[in-house]
Scaffold this active site. Sequence first.
Site, PDB file in Angstrom:
ATOM      1  N   HIS A 122       0.704  -1.073  -0.078  1.00  0.00           N
ATOM      2  CA  HIS A 122      -0.095   0.113  -0.085  1.00  0.00           C
ATOM      3  C   HIS A 122       0.816   1.348  -0.068  1.00  0.00           C
ATOM      4  O   HIS A 122       0.729   2.169   0.745  1.00  0.00           O
ATOM      5  CB  HIS A 122      -0.897  -0.095   1.354  1.00  0.00           C
TER       6      HIS A 122
ATOM      7  N   GLU B 246       2.195  -4.791  -6.132  1.00  0.00           N
ATOM      8  CA  GLU B 246       1.141  -3.762  -6.185  1.00  0.00           C
ATOM      9  C   GLU B 246       1.423  -2.490  -5.346  1.00  0.00           C
ATOM     10  O   GLU B 246       1.882  -2.731  -4.160  1.00  0.00           O
ATOM     11  CB  GLU B 246      -0.227  -4.403  -5.772  1.00  0.00           C
TER      12      GLU B 246
ATOM     13  N   HIS C 134      -9.638  -2.298  -9.321  1.00  0.00           N
ATOM     14  CA  HIS C 134      -9.713  -2.492  -8.193  1.00  0.00           C
ATOM     15  C   HIS C 134     -11.111  -2.602  -7.569  1.00  0.00           C
ATOM     16  O   HIS C 134     -12.195  -1.851  -8.198  1.00  0.00           O
ATOM     17  CB  HIS C 134      -9.072  -1.224  -7.522  1.00  0.00           C
TER      18      HIS C 134
END
Length: 396
Positions: free
Chosen positions: A209, A233, A309
């Site tokens: 994140h 990611e 997403h």
Amino acid sequence: MKVVDLETFVVAPPPPAFGGRYWVFVKLTTDNGIVGYGEVYAVPFNPKVVELMIRDVFERDLEGRDPFQVEALWRRIYSTCFTQRPDVSLMGIASGLDMACWDIMGKALDRPVYDLLGGRVHDRLRSYTYLYPGETDKDDFYHDVDASAERAAEYVKQGFTALKFDPAGPYTTFDPSMISLEAMERSATFCKRIREAVGSKADLLFGTHGQMSPASAIRLAKYLEPYDPLWFEEPVPPGNADAMARVARSTSIPVATGERLTTKYEFSELLRKEAASILQFNSGRVGGITEARKIATMAEAHYAQIAPHCYCGPIEAAANIQVDTASPNFLIQESIKQFDDFHAQILKKPLQWEEGYLIPPTEPGIGVELDEDVARAHPFEGEGMHLEMLDKPLWH
């Protein structure tokens, strides 16, 4: 035909609340009685304030207008108060209203939205899920490699061919940082054990994140490369495409990103700088179906793929599915498990998931209808944001 009415729903999914603390839905009604639904994703204000913001934008830019004129609607909202630049709050609201207009258009023409975007390219859509804890799992599930490997094997038996997990550690308001050796070794162990549990039957999707600096992300990638994840990611925060491009050039793992970005302008920078090869736009934030389709087309020209997403409610998932179905460069769609449990209960007819794939609906519009009685029975009355970060730096 004109849009004459707006209603909003702020819904609290019951525990364990996979998909966020609350979901914000909009309902538009036309003067001839057609209803369209949309979803606004994670506007960073209290949802009661967000409802007022949605009402403000609706009354200024959409009320009394033709729902087919989505390009003009998008430009009016984007240019509010002489801004004309990406704004996650304004574009989140634009997304929900745009989505509902497309739902109305499809219903007025008696066609699924994907037919209005160029037609069906895919008969089914590959999906993935996070590794979610079960009712009997311990509180430390997300740091329990044995439990995660076991859950991964269970999901593969259900039909999933890709699984996401994020063992690198928490993210904070003080990121990016250099994560610890312990966190890197834990991440590699998760990849190793999950790879052993699923073999070549499923891709590994390594989630982070944006908590790392480019140097830290490059170091971590070296630990992960032996297990060949399908993607790495959001290795660095979304504000610096050059930094993400540095990571992308330094690893064989494809970089995926986009859930915190909005509009074609931010995604075009990623593509120009080759910072990511997999785009994870969120149709409830990026600018709605109108903008998501443009981003998918830009990505196609760069030989990049889309993997929308979806850590939210099922209305946004339905909008993603419409864009996915019409996009030649679709890769995979995020699911929340099989979109069962409350994601199914709040729709009159659940999203269709079969053996690892989502089946595009044939109903007109976005293909789903909100069960308003269920929505009203679960109002959000709590505190906090949809998602939150730690507000203190981590000291290793």
